[in-house]
Write a protein that holds these residues in place. Structure first.
Motif, PDB file in Angstrom:
ATOM      1  N   ALA A 153      46.069   6.962 -11.373  1.00  0.00           N
ATOM      2  CA  ALA A 153      46.158   5.602 -10.554  1.00  0.00           C
ATOM      3  C   ALA A 153      44.699   5.327 -10.374  1.00  0.00           C
ATOM      4  O   ALA A 153      43.749   6.088 -10.077  1.00  0.00           O
ATOM      5  CB  ALA A 153      46.782   5.884  -9.200  1.00  0.00           C
ATOM      6  N   THR A 154      44.593   3.828 -10.414  1.00  0.00           N
ATOM      7  CA  THR A 154      43.187   3.350 -10.409  1.00  0.00           C
ATOM      8  C   THR A 154      43.198   2.017  -9.298  1.00  0.00           C
ATOM      9  O   THR A 154      44.252   1.620  -8.869  1.00  0.00           O
ATOM     10  CB  THR A 154      42.821   2.668 -11.670  1.00  0.00           C
ATOM     11  N   ASP A 155      41.778   1.873  -8.849  1.00  0.00           N
ATOM     12  CA  ASP A 155      41.827   0.642  -8.219  1.00  0.00           C
ATOM     13  C   ASP A 155      41.935   0.871  -6.787  1.00  0.00           C
ATOM     14  O   ASP A 155      41.745  -0.395  -6.092  1.00  0.00           O
ATOM     15  CB  ASP A 155      42.549  -0.944  -8.717  1.00  0.00           C
ATOM     16  N   GLY A 156      42.149   1.730  -6.237  1.00  0.00           N
ATOM     17  CA  GLY A 156      42.484   2.116  -4.836  1.00  0.00           C
ATOM     18  C   GLY A 156      41.273   2.615  -4.236  1.00  0.00           C
ATOM     19  O   GLY A 156      40.424   3.054  -4.994  1.00  0.00           O
ATOM     20  N   TYR A 157      41.169   2.461  -2.892  1.00  0.00           N
ATOM     21  CA  TYR A 157      39.916   2.675  -2.003  1.00  0.00           C
ATOM     22  C   TYR A 157      40.491   2.677  -0.667  1.00  0.00           C
ATOM     23  O   TYR A 157      41.087   2.004  -0.149  1.00  0.00           O
ATOM     24  CB  TYR A 157      38.869   1.711  -2.146  1.00  0.00           C
ATOM     25  N   PRO A 158      40.018   3.762   0.203  1.00  0.00           N
ATOM     26  CA  PRO A 158      39.093   5.089  -0.338  1.00  0.00           C
ATOM     27  C   PRO A 158      40.125   5.866  -0.962  1.00  0.00           C
ATOM     28  O   PRO A 158      41.334   5.636  -1.275  1.00  0.00           O
ATOM     29  CB  PRO A 158      38.792   5.837   0.993  1.00  0.00           C
ATOM     30  N   ALA A 159      39.848   7.305  -1.151  1.00  0.00           N
ATOM     31  CA  ALA A 159      40.392   8.046  -2.183  1.00  0.00           C
ATOM     32  C   ALA A 159      41.984   8.549  -1.576  1.00  0.00           C
ATOM     33  O   ALA A 159      41.767   8.762  -0.405  1.00  0.00           O
ATOM     34  CB  ALA A 159      39.879   9.478  -2.501  1.00  0.00           C
ATOM     35  N   GLY A 160      42.975   8.429  -2.338  1.00  0.00           N
ATOM     36  CA  GLY A 160      44.278   8.799  -1.917  1.00  0.00           C
ATOM     37  C   GLY A 160      44.452  10.424  -2.667  1.00  0.00           C
ATOM     38  O   GLY A 160      43.689  10.813  -2.996  1.00  0.00           O
ATOM     39  N   THR A 161      45.836  10.267  -2.922  1.00  0.00           N
ATOM     40  CA  THR A 161      46.159  11.664  -3.437  1.00  0.00           C
ATOM     41  C   THR A 161      47.386  11.276  -4.182  1.00  0.00           C
ATOM     42  O   THR A 161      48.372  10.313  -4.108  1.00  0.00           O
ATOM     43  CB  THR A 161      46.449  12.828  -2.282  1.00  0.00           C
ATOM     44  N   ILE A 162      48.066  12.500  -4.946  1.00  0.00           N
ATOM     45  CA  ILE A 162      49.246  12.218  -5.745  1.00  0.00           C
ATOM     46  C   ILE A 162      49.997  13.575  -5.920  1.00  0.00           C
ATOM     47  O   ILE A 162      49.488  14.695  -5.641  1.00  0.00           O
ATOM     48  CB  ILE A 162      48.779  12.266  -7.423  1.00  0.00           C
ATOM     49  N   ASN A 163      51.281  13.197  -5.438  1.00  0.00           N
ATOM     50  CA  ASN A 163      52.207  14.403  -5.447  1.00  0.00           C
ATOM     51  C   ASN A 163      53.210  14.286  -6.317  1.00  0.00           C
ATOM     52  O   ASN A 163      53.504  13.146  -6.837  1.00  0.00           O
ATOM     53  CB  ASN A 163      53.036  14.308  -3.935  1.00  0.00           C
ATOM     54  N   TRP A 164      53.727  15.525  -6.691  1.00  0.00           N
ATOM     55  CA  TRP A 164      54.816  15.799  -7.984  1.00  0.00           C
ATOM     56  C   TRP A 164      56.065  16.349  -7.276  1.00  0.00           C
ATOM     57  O   TRP A 164      56.074  17.074  -6.596  1.00  0.00           O
ATOM     58  CB  TRP A 164      54.136  16.644  -8.861  1.00  0.00           C
ATOM     59  N   PHE A 165      57.105  15.523  -7.748  1.00  0.00           N
ATOM     60  CA  PHE A 165      58.538  16.069  -7.491  1.00  0.00           C
ATOM     61  C   PHE A 165      59.317  16.087  -8.890  1.00  0.00           C
ATOM     62  O   PHE A 165      59.249  15.250  -9.387  1.00  0.00           O
ATOM     63  CB  PHE A 165      59.194  15.159  -6.399  1.00  0.00           C
ATOM     64  N   ASP A 166      60.219  17.012  -8.837  1.00  0.00           N
ATOM     65  CA  ASP A 166      61.197  17.056  -9.777  1.00  0.00           C
ATOM     66  C   ASP A 166      62.420  16.447  -9.381  1.00  0.00           C
ATOM     67  O   ASP A 166      62.698  15.816  -8.616  1.00  0.00           O
ATOM     68  CB  ASP A 166      61.627  18.651 -10.140  1.00  0.00           C
ATOM     69  N   ARG A 167      63.605  16.407 -10.605  1.00  0.00           N
ATOM     70  CA  ARG A 167      64.809  15.313  -9.910  1.00  0.00           C
ATOM     71  C   ARG A 167      65.399  15.944  -8.924  1.00  0.00           C
ATOM     72  O   ARG A 167      66.077  15.190  -8.323  1.00  0.00           O
ATOM     73  CB  ARG A 167      65.599  15.628 -11.465  1.00  0.00           C
ATOM     74  N   SER A 168      65.418  17.119  -8.607  1.00  0.00           N
ATOM     75  CA  SER A 168      65.987  17.508  -7.292  1.00  0.00           C
ATOM     76  C   SER A 168      65.010  17.552  -5.969  1.00  0.00           C
ATOM     77  O   SER A 168      65.592  17.703  -4.835  1.00  0.00           O
ATOM     78  CB  SER A 168      66.562  19.109  -7.572  1.00  0.00           C
ATOM     79  N   GLY A 169      63.825  16.854  -6.202  1.00  0.00           N
ATOM     80  CA  GLY A 169      63.170  16.728  -4.943  1.00  0.00           C
ATOM     81  C   GLY A 169      62.271  17.849  -4.642  1.00  0.00           C
ATOM     82  O   GLY A 169      61.651  17.988  -3.817  1.00  0.00           O
ATOM     83  N   THR A 170      62.353  18.951  -5.524  1.00  0.00           N
ATOM     84  CA  THR A 170      61.392  19.994  -5.278  1.00  0.00           C
ATOM     85  C   THR A 170      59.906  19.441  -5.303  1.00  0.00           C
ATOM     86  O   THR A 170      59.580  18.998  -6.329  1.00  0.00           O
ATOM     87  CB  THR A 170      61.570  20.974  -6.303  1.00  0.00           C
ATOM     88  N   ASN A 171      58.970  20.163  -4.503  1.00  0.00           N
ATOM     89  CA  ASN A 171      57.528  19.724  -4.572  1.00  0.00           C
ATOM     90  C   ASN A 171      56.935  20.399  -5.383  1.00  0.00           C
ATOM     91  O   ASN A 171      56.754  21.615  -5.239  1.00  0.00           O
ATOM     92  CB  ASN A 171      57.014  19.568  -3.109  1.00  0.00           C
ATOM     93  N   TRP A 172      56.193  20.025  -6.494  1.00  0.00           N
ATOM     94  CA  TRP A 172      55.341  20.979  -7.535  1.00  0.00           C
ATOM     95  C   TRP A 172      53.988  20.427  -7.212  1.00  0.00           C
ATOM     96  O   TRP A 172      53.144  20.861  -8.134  1.00  0.00           O
ATOM     97  CB  TRP A 172      55.765  20.350  -8.720  1.00  0.00           C
TER      98      TRP A 172
END
Ligand SMILES: *[C@@H]1O[C@H](CO)[C@@H](O)[C@H](O)[C@H]1NC(C)=O
Ligand SMILES: *[C@@H]1O[C@H](CO)[C@@H](O)[C@H](O)[C@H]1NC(C)=O
Length: 286
Positions: A153-172
């Motif tokens: 992801a680009t063009d954002g400010y200040p620094a954010g974060t990225i989270n991952w989830f599978d189809r069942s919503g489990t947090n990876w």
């Protein structure tokens, strides 16, 4: 003795000044604007009901000339600034097309029919993350095989974060690594985010995965669903194909045998029948 006298005089003097000066107050909330969007600086009068704004002047700390001023309805200075509509009671300001250069500390001077106030206010500017871009490596993934999922992801400010989830919503997210790349290009600040989720052995039925991009306040800025292209297992395809073929062949063979048998049966019956009839015909002649 002398200093005590002075203190006595001063302490008498202060309440008198205060009561005349602090009849009413002007306050502004700290402001966070979003790049390229409209920012409102919320300000209000306190402890006064009947008050009318005569003029406002906004000056950046350290500068002499106001960046923006408005006397009655006459505006001058930066055209992106103005007093908020319908706000004779509220000296709130509005900035359109907010820029990073609007960040900073300001002196805000408001003249009213009940005197004037001069306060300090601050503006900070953030930028939204653009639509995330995703990819997988390898491009085609084997069930139970290794894979890396990427989400940028680009063009954002200040620094954010990225989270991952599978189809069942489990947090990876804890299996991922986030890299942040800060940049300033002609005054525009941004921090590019790149997240890599590595799975040593992926069960393909966990797909699709979702990568969610959050801004620095952990508010969602973007979401992308990432499908995984499975490798088509060729050996499996061929063997199952030939299996179908042999089944079809078997059906054909058995079918033709049956048909053949039926014909044979019919033929023999017919022949026997004719023989019998012939035999009968022959009999009287014998
Ligand atoms: C994401 O960013 C990383 C690191 O900058 C780069 O190697 C990768 O190619 C990018 N992926 C996509 C899909 O843009
Ligand atoms: C997912 O996991 C990450 C890292 O462990 C954590 O920071 C985040 O709050 C979690 N998100 C949710 C929605 O549970």
């Amino acid at each position: 003795m002398y200093s005590v006298k002075i203190m006595f005089v001063v302490s008498l003097f202060i309440p008198a000044v205060r009561s005349s000066k602090d009849l009413w107050k002007l306050e502004c909330l700290p402001t966070v604007g979003i790049l390229a969007e409209t920012t409102v600086i919320r300000c209000y009068f306190k402890d006064i009901k009947d008050i009318e704004i005569v003029a406002v002047y906004l000056t950046k700390v350290g500068e002499d000339k106001p960046l923006f001023s408005q006397e009655e309805s006459k505006r001058s200075g930066d055209k992106r600034f103005k007093l908020l509509e319908n706000s004779t009671m509220r000296p709130s300001l509005q900035i359109s097309e907010t820029m990073f250069s609007d960040e900073g500390e300001y002196h805000y001077h408001v003249t009213t029919d009940s005197g004037f106030k001069d306060i300090k206010l601050s503006i900070s500017v953030t930028a939204r993350y653009k639509n995330p871009v995703t990819s997988t490596w390898p491009e085609k993934v084997m069930d139970r095989g290794p894979v890396s999922l990427y989400c940028n992801a680009t063009d954002g400010y200040p620094a954010g974060t990225i989270n991952w989830f599978d189809r069942s919503g489990t947090n990876w997210t804890s299996n991922s690594v986030l890299t942040k790349d800060p940049k300033v290009i002609s005054g525009v600040k941004s921090v590019a985010l790149s997240s890599k989720l590595t799975l040593k052995s992926i069960a393909l039925d966990l797909a699709p995965f979702k990568c969610i991009v959050f801004n620095s306040k952990y508010v969602q800025d973007g979401l992308k669903t990432l499908d995984i292209t499975p490798v088509l297992d060729e050996t499996n395809m061929v063997s199952s194909g030939s299996k179908t073929k042999s089944i079809v062949a078997g059906v054909i063979v058995i079918g033709s045998l049956t048909v053949g048998l039926l014909f044979a049966l019919l033929f023999f019956r017919k022949r026997n029948h004719t023989r019998y009839e012939q035999g009968n015909d022959d009999d009287p002649e014998k």
